[in-house]
Design a protein around this motif. Structure first.
Motif, PDB file in Angstrom:
ATOM      1  N   ARG A   1       0.813  -1.219   0.000  1.00 50.65           N
ATOM      2  CA  ARG A   1       0.000   0.000   0.000  1.00 50.65           C
ATOM      3  C   ARG A   1       0.848   1.272   0.000  1.00 50.65           C
ATOM      4  O   ARG A   1       0.339   2.369   0.169  1.00 50.65           O
ATOM      5  N   GLY A   2       2.172   1.082  -0.183  1.00 58.36           N
ATOM      6  CA  GLY A   2       3.053   2.238  -0.297  1.00 58.36           C
ATOM      7  C   GLY A   2       3.616   2.747   1.009  1.00 58.36           C
ATOM      8  O   GLY A   2       4.178   3.847   1.053  1.00 58.36           O
ATOM      9  N   PHE A   3       3.475   1.969   2.111  1.00 54.83           N
ATOM     10  CA  PHE A   3       3.984   2.401   3.410  1.00 54.83           C
ATOM     11  C   PHE A   3       5.004   1.380   3.907  1.00 54.83           C
ATOM     12  O   PHE A   3       4.669   0.454   4.645  1.00 54.83           O
ATOM     13  N   LEU A   4       6.246   1.547   3.508  1.00 55.19           N
ATOM     14  CA  LEU A   4       7.303   0.641   3.944  1.00 55.19           C
ATOM     15  C   LEU A   4       7.500   0.747   5.451  1.00 55.19           C
ATOM     16  O   LEU A   4       7.612   1.847   5.992  1.00 55.19           O
ATOM     17  N   GLY A   5       7.549  -0.382   6.133  1.00 57.56           N
ATOM     18  CA  GLY A   5       7.809  -0.404   7.566  1.00 57.56           C
ATOM     19  C   GLY A   5       6.609  -0.143   8.450  1.00 57.56           C
ATOM     20  O   GLY A   5       6.751  -0.073   9.671  1.00 57.56           O
ATOM     21  N   MET A   6       5.413  -0.014   7.879  1.00 63.11           N
ATOM     22  CA  MET A   6       4.234   0.285   8.693  1.00 63.11           C
ATOM     23  C   MET A   6       3.705  -0.985   9.366  1.00 63.11           C
ATOM     24  O   MET A   6       3.482  -2.000   8.713  1.00 63.11           O
ATOM     25  N   LEU A   7       3.493  -0.915  10.668  1.00 61.27           N
ATOM     26  CA  LEU A   7       3.000  -2.052  11.440  1.00 61.27           C
ATOM     27  C   LEU A   7       1.499  -1.995  11.684  1.00 61.27           C
ATOM     28  O   LEU A   7       0.898  -2.970  12.115  1.00 61.27           O
ATOM     29  N   GLY A   8       0.878  -0.853  11.458  1.00 63.72           N
ATOM     30  CA  GLY A   8      -0.560  -0.723  11.686  1.00 63.72           C
ATOM     31  C   GLY A   8      -0.943   0.720  11.912  1.00 63.72           C
ATOM     32  O   GLY A   8      -0.109   1.626  11.845  1.00 63.72           O
ATOM     33  N   SER A   9      -2.217   0.931  12.188  1.00 61.31           N
ATOM     34  CA  SER A   9      -2.738   2.269  12.447  1.00 61.31           C
ATOM     35  C   SER A   9      -3.030   2.412  13.927  1.00 61.31           C
ATOM     36  O   SER A   9      -3.639   1.538  14.542  1.00 61.31           O
ATOM     37  N   LEU A  10      -2.598   3.516  14.492  1.00 65.12           N
ATOM     38  CA  LEU A  10      -2.728   3.773  15.922  1.00 65.12           C
ATOM     39  C   LEU A  10      -3.623   4.984  16.149  1.00 65.12           C
ATOM     40  O   LEU A  10      -3.461   6.015  15.491  1.00 65.12           O
ATOM     41  N   ASP A  11      -4.580   4.851  17.057  1.00 62.27           N
ATOM     42  CA  ASP A  11      -5.457   5.977  17.334  1.00 62.27           C
ATOM     43  C   ASP A  11      -6.026   5.845  18.740  1.00 62.27           C
ATOM     44  O   ASP A  11      -6.103   4.750  19.303  1.00 62.27           O
ATOM     45  N   CYS A  12      -6.421   6.992  19.305  1.00 66.38           N
ATOM     46  CA  CYS A  12      -7.089   7.034  20.603  1.00 66.38           C
ATOM     47  C   CYS A  12      -8.553   7.407  20.390  1.00 66.38           C
ATOM     48  O   CYS A  12      -8.859   8.325  19.623  1.00 66.38           O
ATOM     49  N   MET A  13      -9.438   6.689  21.050  1.00 68.50           N
ATOM     50  CA  MET A  13     -10.872   6.952  20.962  1.00 68.50           C
ATOM     51  C   MET A  13     -11.415   7.251  22.342  1.00 68.50           C
ATOM     52  O   MET A  13     -10.973   6.668  23.333  1.00 68.50           O
ATOM     53  N   HIS A  14     -12.352   8.175  22.412  1.00 70.36           N
ATOM     54  CA  HIS A  14     -12.940   8.573  23.685  1.00 70.36           C
ATOM     55  C   HIS A  14     -14.330   7.951  23.829  1.00 70.36           C
ATOM     56  O   HIS A  14     -15.178   8.084  22.949  1.00 70.36           O
TER      57      HIS A  14
ATOM     58  N   TYR B   1      -4.753  -3.489   8.481  1.00 68.15           N
ATOM     59  CA  TYR B   1      -5.597  -3.133   7.344  1.00 68.15           C
ATOM     60  C   TYR B   1      -6.936  -3.876   7.361  1.00 68.15           C
ATOM     61  O   TYR B   1      -7.942  -3.375   6.861  1.00 68.15           O
ATOM     62  N   ASP B   2      -6.961  -5.083   7.916  1.00 67.31           N
ATOM     63  CA  ASP B   2      -8.177  -5.887   7.953  1.00 67.31           C
ATOM     64  C   ASP B   2      -8.916  -5.755   9.284  1.00 67.31           C
ATOM     65  O   ASP B   2      -9.736  -6.589   9.641  1.00 67.31           O
ATOM     66  N   LEU B   3      -8.591  -4.667  10.033  1.00 62.23           N
ATOM     67  CA  LEU B   3      -9.240  -4.360  11.309  1.00 62.23           C
ATOM     68  C   LEU B   3      -8.953  -5.392  12.391  1.00 62.23           C
ATOM     69  O   LEU B   3      -9.767  -5.605  13.292  1.00 62.23           O
ATOM     70  N   TRP B   4      -7.789  -6.042  12.304  1.00 60.62           N
ATOM     71  CA  TRP B   4      -7.350  -6.896  13.416  1.00 60.62           C
ATOM     72  C   TRP B   4      -6.783  -5.970  14.492  1.00 60.62           C
ATOM     73  O   TRP B   4      -5.750  -5.351  14.319  1.00 60.62           O
TER      74      TRP B   4
ATOM     75  N   GLY C   1      -8.104   4.004  11.596  1.00 60.94           N
ATOM     76  CA  GLY C   1      -8.616   4.703  12.770  1.00 60.94           C
ATOM     77  C   GLY C   1      -9.871   5.484  12.445  1.00 60.94           C
ATOM     78  O   GLY C   1     -10.788   5.579  13.259  1.00 60.94           O
ATOM     79  N   GLN C   2      -9.941   6.050  11.242  1.00 65.59           N
ATOM     80  CA  GLN C   2     -11.137   6.784  10.859  1.00 65.59           C
ATOM     81  C   GLN C   2     -12.325   5.837  10.721  1.00 65.59           C
ATOM     82  O   GLN C   2     -13.453   6.186  11.014  1.00 65.59           O
TER      83      GLN C   2
END
Length: 211
Positions: A103-116, A147-150, A208-209
């Motif tokens: 997907r064009g993101f070398l070295g990316m391990l996942g998406s990180l976000d904080c939710m309230h 990417y698969d919401l794991w 995260g979105q």
């Protein structure tokens, strides 16, 4: 929750805990069903309902609702810990890096976000510590998803008045990295060699979105 998912979870936990299998008493009368017990546990967890509030429509007493909740949470851990409730191993990291690279993101391990999460019944004495830019008491859930919401990392319970950096500083996400035991991620960007993966956050965090 879809009915098929509910039934699937019930079937899985019945394999590890007979408490959720319906039985009969000495007179032959049927006892509480697994559906009743699991529904009570779900409502307490999801809506923060007191244990004695599920009696009217589920027909289950307070002490039994508390027992159902305890057995349910333990059964979930026993059933799904090996597959879902764990950190990525070397095989998982390799897969995550491969997916990120595609997907064009070398070295990316996942998406990180904080939710309230809104704390509707927050005690008045604690409301100030838990009220931030949402102007109402909240509790922060920090999660890492692929990417698969794991969702392979979750850190819950910090007061909503804390910002994302403070929450990240208190979480155990980078514990293994600080101990020198993190999985290696080898990749090159602009002729610079990196050995540590990274996470997408905030505005460039597509998963995260979606969460």
């Amino acid at each position: 929750m879809r009915q098929s998912l509910f039934v699937s979870i019930l079937h899985d936990i019945q394999q590890v805990n007979e408490y959720f299998i319906q039985t009969r008493d000495a007179t032959g009368a049927p006892g509480l069903s697994g559906v009743q017990k699991m529904t009570a546990a779900f409502q307490i967890l999801q809506y923060g309902m007191p244990a004695n509030a599920v009696d009217e429509h589920i027909r289950i007493g307070e002490s039994t609702a508390i027992a159902a909740l305890n057995f349910f949470t333990r059964s979930i851990v026993a059933t799904y810990e090996v597959v879902y409730l764990r950190s990525p191993n070397e095989v998982d990291v390799a897969r995550l890096l491969q997916e990120g690279e595609q997907r064009g993101f070398l070295g990316m391990l996942g998406s990180l976000d904080c939710m309230h999460w809104h704390w509707d019944k927050c005690p008045t004495a604690q409301a100030g510590a838990h009220t931030g830019h949402y102007h109402k008491p909240t509790i922060v859930l920090k999660a890492v998803a692929s990417y698969d919401l794991w969702i392979w990392h979750a850190f819950f319970g910090m007061p909503g008045s804390l910002n994302d950096i403070t929450v990240l500083d208190r979480s155990p996400l980078f514990t293994e990295l600080t101990r020198g035991h993190a999985h290696t991620a080898n990749y090159t960007i602009n002729n610079n060699v990196y050995t540590i993966g990274y996470y997408l956050v905030d505005g460039i965090n597509p998963v995260g979105q979606r969460l």
